[in-house]
Design a protein around this motif. Structure first.
Motif, PDB file in Angstrom:
ATOM      1  N   HIS A  63       0.842  -1.191   0.000  1.00  0.00           N
ATOM      2  CA  HIS A  63       0.000   0.000   0.000  1.00  0.00           C
ATOM      3  C   HIS A  63       0.882   1.247   0.000  1.00  0.00           C
ATOM      4  N   ILE A  64       0.685   2.116  -1.002  1.00  0.00           N
ATOM      5  CA  ILE A  64       1.337   3.418  -1.040  1.00  0.00           C
ATOM      6  C   ILE A  64       0.273   4.478  -1.294  1.00  0.00           C
ATOM      7  N   THR A  65       0.594   5.713  -1.000  1.00  0.00           N
ATOM      8  CA  THR A  65      -0.394   6.767  -1.157  1.00  0.00           C
ATOM      9  C   THR A  65       0.294   8.131  -1.191  1.00  0.00           C
ATOM     10  N   ASP A  66      -0.425   9.132  -1.663  1.00  0.00           N
ATOM     11  CA  ASP A  66       0.003  10.538  -1.574  1.00  0.00           C
ATOM     12  C   ASP A  66       1.418  10.751  -2.108  1.00  0.00           C
ATOM     13  N   LEU A  67       1.609  10.409  -3.385  1.00  0.00           N
ATOM     14  CA  LEU A  67       2.902  10.632  -4.013  1.00  0.00           C
ATOM     15  C   LEU A  67       3.120  12.121  -4.308  1.00  0.00           C
ATOM     16  N   HIS A  68       2.060  12.811  -4.684  1.00  0.00           N
ATOM     17  CA  HIS A  68       2.096  14.255  -4.949  1.00  0.00           C
ATOM     18  C   HIS A  68       3.128  14.619  -6.015  1.00  0.00           C
ATOM     19  N   LEU A  92       0.155  -7.478  -5.347  1.00  0.00           N
ATOM     20  CA  LEU A  92      -0.819  -6.422  -5.547  1.00  0.00           C
ATOM     21  C   LEU A  92      -0.246  -5.122  -4.986  1.00  0.00           C
ATOM     22  N   VAL A  93      -0.542  -4.010  -5.654  1.00  0.00           N
ATOM     23  CA  VAL A  93      -0.205  -2.686  -5.148  1.00  0.00           C
ATOM     24  C   VAL A  93      -1.476  -1.855  -5.108  1.00  0.00           C
ATOM     25  N   MET A  94      -1.738  -1.228  -3.949  1.00  0.00           N
ATOM     26  CA  MET A  94      -2.890  -0.348  -3.771  1.00  0.00           C
ATOM     27  C   MET A  94      -2.393   1.086  -3.596  1.00  0.00           C
ATOM     28  N   VAL A  95      -2.941   2.005  -4.387  1.00  0.00           N
ATOM     29  CA  VAL A  95      -2.559   3.409  -4.308  1.00  0.00           C
ATOM     30  C   VAL A  95      -3.816   4.217  -3.983  1.00  0.00           C
ATOM     31  N   THR A  96      -3.819   4.839  -2.796  1.00  0.00           N
ATOM     32  CA  THR A  96      -5.055   5.482  -2.332  1.00  0.00           C
ATOM     33  C   THR A  96      -5.039   7.001  -2.517  1.00  0.00           C
ATOM     34  N   GLY A  97      -4.772   7.430  -3.728  1.00  0.00           N
ATOM     35  CA  GLY A  97      -5.023   8.808  -4.094  1.00  0.00           C
ATOM     36  C   GLY A  97      -3.870   9.781  -3.938  1.00  0.00           C
ATOM     37  N   ILE A 125      -2.131  -3.610 -10.066  1.00  0.00           N
ATOM     38  CA  ILE A 125      -2.066  -2.288  -9.441  1.00  0.00           C
ATOM     39  C   ILE A 125      -3.451  -1.652  -9.495  1.00  0.00           C
ATOM     40  N   PHE A 126      -3.905  -1.164  -8.345  1.00  0.00           N
ATOM     41  CA  PHE A 126      -5.233  -0.567  -8.218  1.00  0.00           C
ATOM     42  C   PHE A 126      -5.097   0.834  -7.630  1.00  0.00           C
ATOM     43  N   VAL A 127      -5.774   1.792  -8.251  1.00  0.00           N
ATOM     44  CA  VAL A 127      -5.636   3.196  -7.865  1.00  0.00           C
ATOM     45  C   VAL A 127      -7.015   3.812  -7.686  1.00  0.00           C
ATOM     46  N   THR A 128      -7.153   4.623  -6.648  1.00  0.00           N
ATOM     47  CA  THR A 128      -8.362   5.415  -6.464  1.00  0.00           C
ATOM     48  C   THR A 128      -7.936   6.868  -6.278  1.00  0.00           C
ATOM     49  N   PRO A 129      -8.759   7.853  -6.666  1.00  0.00           N
ATOM     50  CA  PRO A 129      -8.280   9.242  -6.682  1.00  0.00           C
ATOM     51  C   PRO A 129      -8.342   9.939  -5.331  1.00  0.00           C
ATOM     52  N   TRP A 218     -11.121  -4.935   5.246  1.00  0.00           N
ATOM     53  CA  TRP A 218     -10.127  -3.903   5.480  1.00  0.00           C
ATOM     54  C   TRP A 218     -10.393  -2.691   4.598  1.00  0.00           C
ATOM     55  N   VAL A 219     -10.048  -1.518   5.115  1.00  0.00           N
ATOM     56  CA  VAL A 219     -10.111  -0.276   4.359  1.00  0.00           C
ATOM     57  C   VAL A 219      -8.720   0.356   4.397  1.00  0.00           C
ATOM     58  N   LEU A 220      -8.195   0.723   3.233  1.00  0.00           N
ATOM     59  CA  LEU A 220      -6.901   1.394   3.133  1.00  0.00           C
ATOM     60  C   LEU A 220      -7.126   2.848   2.737  1.00  0.00           C
ATOM     61  N   ALA A 221      -6.409   3.758   3.406  1.00  0.00           N
ATOM     62  CA  ALA A 221      -6.601   5.184   3.166  1.00  0.00           C
ATOM     63  C   ALA A 221      -5.278   5.927   3.285  1.00  0.00           C
ATOM     64  N   GLY A 222      -5.301   7.189   2.917  1.00  0.00           N
ATOM     65  CA  GLY A 222      -4.137   8.071   3.037  1.00  0.00           C
ATOM     66  C   GLY A 222      -4.570   9.445   3.506  1.00  0.00           C
ATOM     67  N   HIS A 223      -4.192  10.469   2.747  1.00  0.00           N
ATOM     68  CA  HIS A 223      -4.649  11.855   2.914  1.00  0.00           C
ATOM     69  C   HIS A 223      -4.004  12.589   4.092  1.00  0.00           C
TER      70      HIS A 223
END
Length: 288
Positions: A63-68, A92-97, A125-129, A218-223
């Protein structure tokens, strides 16, 4: 004479202490600005899932997130972080926006090029905005549409209130709440509680909003970026969320939902203290 000597020594002590304090502040500032923002922490955990098929036990989810991707975060650093992610050999890779800090479409090409380094032919690879993917004023739906179109061209799955099946694992991607695109009723319309599931949402505050009935897993998040700066015993003084329980790490939301908030790889301002950027490695296990 001895009194005069004491005064001189006291002045010298105060001067030396002041110089030491300034030096310490300078070192702390340098560390906070130049070192910790790029000192990536790989967090290793297990993810137990009910009714997980035997074929998925032991699979590795990262799980990765918030690359900006944009003008603030150094692109060379993000390349190194993504290569570090690939070295974990995820299934699997999950990218949470917040792939980008975009005004318009200027960051789409470098963001897609960056995620392509994960080699979509070898892992799913799965991505959500996230809110920054929606461009200026979080109001440009066409930017996310173009971004996700380009991701699909290189074999990356973009999910906007959609569900996809991965070898028996239900993966649900929620769209961004700040862009007024978060519609959980649509996202979870096909969800089957008798099968394992993972949901992706950028903002963890959405866990407290209606519409999650019928989802278990499970829920994966960032922000949050973990607040970027944390104080001992007090945590992060500034957080972009309402529910401070969701600052970072694992949270048991209720009896059927477990949340993980990743601290993110990028930043909106180059500063981190006691809150290093994060790559999270989960090993899938069957819940007992």
């Amino acid at each position: 004479m001895p009194l005069l000597g004491m005064k001189v020594n006291r002045r010298q002590f105060i001067r030396s202490a002041s110089l030491c304090s300034l030096g310490a502040a300078g070192v702390a500032g340098f560390y906070t600005w130049r070192v910790e923002p790029h000192w990536v922490d790989v967090v290793q955990r297990q993810m137990p899932l009910a009714n997980l098929p035997d074929s998925l036990v032991g699979k590795r989810l990262v799980h990765i997130t918030d690359l900006h991707v944009g003008h603030v975060v150094e692109y060379d650093y993000l390349q190194r972080a993504i290569d570090q992610t690939a070295e974990l050999q995820p299934d699997l890779v999950m990218v949470t926006g917040d792939l980008m800090t975009a005004h318009h479409t200027e960051c789409i090409e470098p963001a897609v090029r960056l995620l392509k380094r994960l080699n979509p032919d070898n892992c799913a690879i799965f991505v959500t905005p996230g809110n920054h993917d929606y461009g200026l004023h979080v109001a440009q739906d066409q930017v996310v549409t173009m971004l996700f179109d380009e991701l699909r061209k290189v074999g990356i799955h973009g999910l906007r209130n959609e569900q996809i099946d991965y070898q028996g694992l239900q993966i649900v991607g929620c769209d961004e709440w700040m862009a007024r695109r978060f519609h959980p009723q649509k996202a979870f319309a096909q969800f089957d509680v008798s099968r394992p599931g993972i949901a992706l949402t950028h903002n963890p505050d959405t866990l407290d909003m209606p519409g999650w009935d019928g989802f278990e897993g499970w829920v994966l998040a960032g922000h949050t970026h973990g607040g970027q700066c944390r104080l001992p015993y007090f945590g992060a003084p500034i957080l972009p969320i309402q529910n401070r329980r969701y600052e970072a790490g694992e949270v048991e939301v209720d009896s059927v939902r477990r949340l993980y908030v990743n601290r993110g790889l990028g930043y909106t301002h180059r500063v981190r203290f006691m809150c290093s950027p994060e790559i999270t490695q989960f090993d899938l296990t069957a819940a007992v």
